[in-house]
Design a protein around this motif. Structure first.
Motif, PDB file in Angstrom:
ATOM      1  N   VAL A 170      49.243  48.953  46.914  1.00  0.00           N
ATOM      2  CA  VAL A 170      50.314  48.468  46.276  1.00  0.00           C
ATOM      3  C   VAL A 170      50.432  49.571  45.118  1.00  0.00           C
ATOM      4  O   VAL A 170      49.643  50.177  44.672  1.00  0.00           O
ATOM      5  CB  VAL A 170      49.750  47.142  45.317  1.00  0.00           C
ATOM      6  CG1 VAL A 170      50.929  46.547  44.417  1.00  0.00           C
ATOM      7  CG2 VAL A 170      49.308  46.058  46.337  1.00  0.00           C
ATOM      8  N   PHE A 171      51.886  49.661  44.879  1.00  0.00           N
ATOM      9  CA  PHE A 171      52.486  50.635  44.153  1.00  0.00           C
ATOM     10  C   PHE A 171      53.226  49.589  43.034  1.00  0.00           C
ATOM     11  O   PHE A 171      54.200  48.857  43.291  1.00  0.00           O
ATOM     12  CB  PHE A 171      53.540  51.555  44.697  1.00  0.00           C
ATOM     13  CG  PHE A 171      52.889  52.469  45.682  1.00  0.00           C
ATOM     14  CD1 PHE A 171      52.416  53.694  45.542  1.00  0.00           C
ATOM     15  CD2 PHE A 171      52.829  51.931  47.095  1.00  0.00           C
ATOM     16  CE1 PHE A 171      51.723  54.541  46.156  1.00  0.00           C
ATOM     17  CE2 PHE A 171      52.226  52.930  48.053  1.00  0.00           C
ATOM     18  CZ  PHE A 171      51.789  53.984  47.715  1.00  0.00           C
ATOM     19  N   SER A 193      46.642  37.343  61.220  1.00  0.00           N
ATOM     20  CA  SER A 193      47.645  36.546  60.120  1.00  0.00           C
ATOM     21  C   SER A 193      46.874  36.779  58.892  1.00  0.00           C
ATOM     22  O   SER A 193      45.807  36.550  58.886  1.00  0.00           O
ATOM     23  CB  SER A 193      47.503  35.187  60.570  1.00  0.00           C
ATOM     24  OG  SER A 193      48.375  34.585  59.585  1.00  0.00           O
ATOM     25  N   LEU A 194      47.640  37.046  58.027  1.00  0.00           N
ATOM     26  CA  LEU A 194      47.339  37.487  56.542  1.00  0.00           C
ATOM     27  C   LEU A 194      47.357  36.184  55.561  1.00  0.00           C
ATOM     28  O   LEU A 194      48.123  35.278  55.975  1.00  0.00           O
ATOM     29  CB  LEU A 194      48.182  38.493  55.932  1.00  0.00           C
ATOM     30  CG  LEU A 194      48.308  39.706  56.663  1.00  0.00           C
ATOM     31  CD1 LEU A 194      48.977  40.783  55.876  1.00  0.00           C
ATOM     32  CD2 LEU A 194      47.018  40.393  57.173  1.00  0.00           C
ATOM     33  N   SER A 195      46.508  36.398  54.591  1.00  0.00           N
ATOM     34  CA  SER A 195      46.717  35.194  53.413  1.00  0.00           C
ATOM     35  C   SER A 195      46.255  35.859  52.287  1.00  0.00           C
ATOM     36  O   SER A 195      45.748  37.068  52.260  1.00  0.00           O
ATOM     37  CB  SER A 195      45.806  33.787  53.865  1.00  0.00           C
ATOM     38  OG  SER A 195      44.458  34.263  53.920  1.00  0.00           O
ATOM     39  N   GLY A 196      46.504  35.192  51.236  1.00  0.00           N
ATOM     40  CA  GLY A 196      46.192  35.553  49.839  1.00  0.00           C
ATOM     41  C   GLY A 196      47.273  35.866  49.038  1.00  0.00           C
ATOM     42  O   GLY A 196      48.598  35.882  49.305  1.00  0.00           O
ATOM     43  N   VAL A 197      47.180  36.374  47.752  1.00  0.00           N
ATOM     44  CA  VAL A 197      48.138  36.558  47.049  1.00  0.00           C
ATOM     45  C   VAL A 197      47.716  37.890  46.082  1.00  0.00           C
ATOM     46  O   VAL A 197      46.830  38.125  45.797  1.00  0.00           O
ATOM     47  CB  VAL A 197      48.295  35.297  45.868  1.00  0.00           C
ATOM     48  CG1 VAL A 197      49.418  35.798  44.844  1.00  0.00           C
ATOM     49  CG2 VAL A 197      48.373  34.073  46.495  1.00  0.00           C
ATOM     50  N   ILE A 198      48.813  38.722  45.666  1.00  0.00           N
ATOM     51  CA  ILE A 198      48.641  39.753  45.133  1.00  0.00           C
ATOM     52  C   ILE A 198      49.667  39.647  43.690  1.00  0.00           C
ATOM     53  O   ILE A 198      50.680  39.165  43.861  1.00  0.00           O
ATOM     54  CB  ILE A 198      49.343  41.273  45.668  1.00  0.00           C
ATOM     55  CG1 ILE A 198      48.713  41.172  47.297  1.00  0.00           C
ATOM     56  CG2 ILE A 198      49.262  42.358  44.862  1.00  0.00           C
ATOM     57  CD1 ILE A 198      49.342  42.311  47.869  1.00  0.00           C
ATOM     58  N   THR A 199      48.889  39.932  42.696  1.00  0.00           N
ATOM     59  CA  THR A 199      49.542  39.687  41.349  1.00  0.00           C
ATOM     60  C   THR A 199      49.337  40.824  40.288  1.00  0.00           C
ATOM     61  O   THR A 199      48.459  41.587  40.485  1.00  0.00           O
ATOM     62  CB  THR A 199      49.024  38.370  40.560  1.00  0.00           C
ATOM     63  OG1 THR A 199      47.570  38.373  40.457  1.00  0.00           O
ATOM     64  CG2 THR A 199      49.095  37.248  41.462  1.00  0.00           C
ATOM     65  N   THR A 234      58.558  42.479  41.520  1.00  0.00           N
ATOM     66  CA  THR A 234      57.881  41.190  41.280  1.00  0.00           C
ATOM     67  C   THR A 234      56.535  41.258  40.400  1.00  0.00           C
ATOM     68  O   THR A 234      56.135  42.565  40.798  1.00  0.00           O
ATOM     69  CB  THR A 234      57.955  40.379  42.447  1.00  0.00           C
ATOM     70  OG1 THR A 234      57.587  39.112  42.177  1.00  0.00           O
ATOM     71  CG2 THR A 234      56.966  41.143  43.309  1.00  0.00           C
ATOM     72  N   ASP A 235      56.029  40.305  39.924  1.00  0.00           N
ATOM     73  CA  ASP A 235      54.979  40.187  39.437  1.00  0.00           C
ATOM     74  C   ASP A 235      53.854  39.579  40.246  1.00  0.00           C
ATOM     75  O   ASP A 235      52.607  38.957  40.124  1.00  0.00           O
ATOM     76  CB  ASP A 235      54.732  39.488  38.069  1.00  0.00           C
ATOM     77  CG  ASP A 235      55.242  38.327  38.023  1.00  0.00           C
ATOM     78  OD1 ASP A 235      55.631  37.694  38.936  1.00  0.00           O
ATOM     79  OD2 ASP A 235      55.467  37.678  36.686  1.00  0.00           O
ATOM     80  N   ARG A 236      54.615  38.869  41.719  1.00  0.00           N
ATOM     81  CA  ARG A 236      53.600  38.106  42.637  1.00  0.00           C
ATOM     82  C   ARG A 236      54.004  38.201  43.834  1.00  0.00           C
ATOM     83  O   ARG A 236      55.403  38.096  44.101  1.00  0.00           O
ATOM     84  CB  ARG A 236      53.544  36.568  41.946  1.00  0.00           C
ATOM     85  CG  ARG A 236      52.629  35.692  43.130  1.00  0.00           C
ATOM     86  CD  ARG A 236      52.943  34.195  42.513  1.00  0.00           C
ATOM     87  NE  ARG A 236      52.092  33.464  43.148  1.00  0.00           N
ATOM     88  CZ  ARG A 236      52.406  32.964  44.519  1.00  0.00           C
ATOM     89  NH1 ARG A 236      53.264  33.204  45.035  1.00  0.00           N
ATOM     90  NH2 ARG A 236      51.408  32.202  44.879  1.00  0.00           N
ATOM     91  N   PHE A 271      44.049  41.514  43.420  1.00  0.00           N
ATOM     92  CA  PHE A 271      44.010  41.107  44.930  1.00  0.00           C
ATOM     93  C   PHE A 271      43.269  39.666  44.774  1.00  0.00           C
ATOM     94  O   PHE A 271      42.138  39.596  44.678  1.00  0.00           O
ATOM     95  CB  PHE A 271      43.432  41.935  45.860  1.00  0.00           C
ATOM     96  CG  PHE A 271      44.321  43.365  45.841  1.00  0.00           C
ATOM     97  CD1 PHE A 271      45.153  43.283  46.654  1.00  0.00           C
ATOM     98  CD2 PHE A 271      43.655  44.412  45.266  1.00  0.00           C
ATOM     99  CE1 PHE A 271      45.916  44.855  47.015  1.00  0.00           C
ATOM    100  CE2 PHE A 271      44.635  45.538  45.354  1.00  0.00           C
ATOM    101  CZ  PHE A 271      45.570  45.885  46.133  1.00  0.00           C
ATOM    102  N   ASN A 272      43.927  38.673  45.067  1.00  0.00           N
ATOM    103  CA  ASN A 272      43.312  37.295  45.079  1.00  0.00           C
ATOM    104  C   ASN A 272      43.013  36.766  46.266  1.00  0.00           C
ATOM    105  O   ASN A 272      44.030  36.226  47.203  1.00  0.00           O
ATOM    106  CB  ASN A 272      44.412  36.496  44.362  1.00  0.00           C
ATOM    107  CG  ASN A 272      44.625  36.644  42.826  1.00  0.00           C
ATOM    108  OD1 ASN A 272      43.675  37.079  42.386  1.00  0.00           O
ATOM    109  ND2 ASN A 272      45.932  36.754  42.397  1.00  0.00           N
ATOM    110  N   GLU A 273      41.791  36.800  46.880  1.00  0.00           N
ATOM    111  CA  GLU A 273      41.282  36.253  48.320  1.00  0.00           C
ATOM    112  C   GLU A 273      42.327  36.754  49.499  1.00  0.00           C
ATOM    113  O   GLU A 273      42.807  36.060  50.129  1.00  0.00           O
ATOM    114  CB  GLU A 273      41.159  34.793  48.123  1.00  0.00           C
ATOM    115  CG  GLU A 273      40.378  34.191  47.119  1.00  0.00           C
ATOM    116  CD  GLU A 273      40.326  32.866  47.235  1.00  0.00           C
ATOM    117  OE1 GLU A 273      40.659  32.174  48.188  1.00  0.00           O
ATOM    118  OE2 GLU A 273      39.943  32.008  46.406  1.00  0.00           O
ATOM    119  N   PRO A 274      42.474  38.120  49.549  1.00  0.00           N
ATOM    120  CA  PRO A 274      43.381  38.652  50.815  1.00  0.00           C
ATOM    121  C   PRO A 274      42.346  38.485  51.975  1.00  0.00           C
ATOM    122  O   PRO A 274      41.231  38.709  51.900  1.00  0.00           O
ATOM    123  CB  PRO A 274      43.538  39.835  50.260  1.00  0.00           C
ATOM    124  CG  PRO A 274      42.555  40.353  49.542  1.00  0.00           C
ATOM    125  CD  PRO A 274      42.304  39.213  48.644  1.00  0.00           C
TER     126      PRO A 274
END
Length: 334
Positions: A158-159, A71-77, A131-133, A54-57
């Motif tokens: 996340v699954f 409002s959401l932001s950040g990236v899941i990878t 996906t991976d991102r 979890f990148n800076e959610p």
């Protein structure tokens, strides 16, 4: 790569709480705290180790088209160093790990220590799975869905799974991971009875009209325009420059230029299309506090700040000729 042991026999589906799946609808749609239909949030059991990062959610409270919203932001990878060595995958590099689905839930803490479900809906429209991102930018939920005001918790589950890329008979390994560190506050004033309308006319909202401009940035030929000054529309003294590597496009800001995510616009939808006949006002674009220096994706909204001026930008689908050659069409407002 690092070898990581994976937990078998997950029972996440059996304990999954009523939340919104990626691109789907809510579950039991509970009413909220104080209602006989409200139920405590039940988080699914997590894997002992997990490939998800979890990148800076974050969740930001801001004004939307129908009142206040989160409002959401950040990236899941997927962790690039993740490598399964469990069972049939031990010593076998023929594997791939992907995100299968993302689920969200909002809970309201109560005085007795419980956290009760709220009937929210968050869709990751346009996201292709697996996906991976996954980018959370420009994903949001309306506060009008909440049952009350106060402090709330937001959960992101996340699954994901590891599959054998050659032998389909090898059993897929699944993982579950929940990010549970997000909170937000809905102002108490939103839950008060509306004040009687004043007899005097309200002041009109400030509107700085802006118009859409379209340009293609490309590095496919020596004569292609690969940089942009938003004020002139030319490549001289550029505010941003197109960079392509590994079939991923990004914008490199010039000196004194900042690029932020936009949390006010709908992914891929231009405001003049959403509200035909209405002027497009610069004040309607809202930049988040998160600087954006990642891959450009179709429909992404950004805010470029240069020389004290803000230029809203929407990304059209990037096109690639090779790992380092391609083009991106931008729609920017000034």
């Amino acid at each position: 790569m690092n070898s990581k042991k994976i937990l078998f026999g997950l029972t996440a589906a059996a304990t999954l709480f009523s939340f919104t799946a990626c691109g789907g609808e809510g579950g039991d749609n509970p009413v909220g705290p104080g209602s006989s239909s409200s139920k405590p949030v039940e988080l699914p059991k997590e894997s002992s180790l997990n490939p998800v990062l979890f990148n800076e959610p974050s969740v930001t409270v801001m004004s939307g088209m129908n009142g206040m919203q989160g409002s959401l932001s950040g990236v899941i990878t997927i962790d690039p160093d993740f490598f399964s060595s469990e069972g049939a995958f031990e010593g076998d590099t023929n594997q791939v790990t992907r995100i299968d689905s993302v689920h969200f839930a909002v809970g309201k803490p109560t005085g007795d220590g419980k956290i009760m479900q709220e009937p929210i809906a968050i869709n990751l429209d346009g996201q292709v799975l697996p996906t991976d991102r996954i980018s959370l930018s420009q994903k949001f939920f309306e506060f009008s869905q909440l049952s009350s005001c106060g402090v709330f918790n937001l959960y992101i589950t996340v699954f994901s799974s590891t599959k054998h890329t050659v032998d389909p008979k090898v059993k897929t390994i699944t993982y579950t991971n929940t990010y549970n560190q997000l909170t937000f506050t809905r102002n108490e004033s939103e839950c008060k009875a509306p004040e009687p309308e004043s007899s005097s006319a309200s002041e009109p909202e400030t509107c700085t009209p802006v118009t859409a401009n379209e340009v293609e940035l490309s590095n496919t030929t020596g004569s292609s325009q690969n940089a942009l000054n938003f004020e002139t529309g030319l490549a001289d003294n550029p505010h941003v420059t197109l960079h392509i590597s590994g079939r991923e496009a990004s914008l490199v800001p010039g000196a004194g230029v900042s690029v932020f995510e936009d949390n006010s616009q709908t992914t891929g939808l231009q405001p003049e299309v959403a509200n035909p006949g209405q002027p497009v006002c610069l004040e309607k674009f809202k930049a988040s506090t998160r600087a954006y220096d990642e891959e450009l994706t179709s429909g992404l909204w950004l805010e470029v700040v240069a020389n004290g001026k803000t230029y809203p930008v929407m990304i059209k689908k990037p096109m690639f000729e090779s790992n380092t050659k391609g083009s991106v069409t931008l729609i920017y407002y000034k």
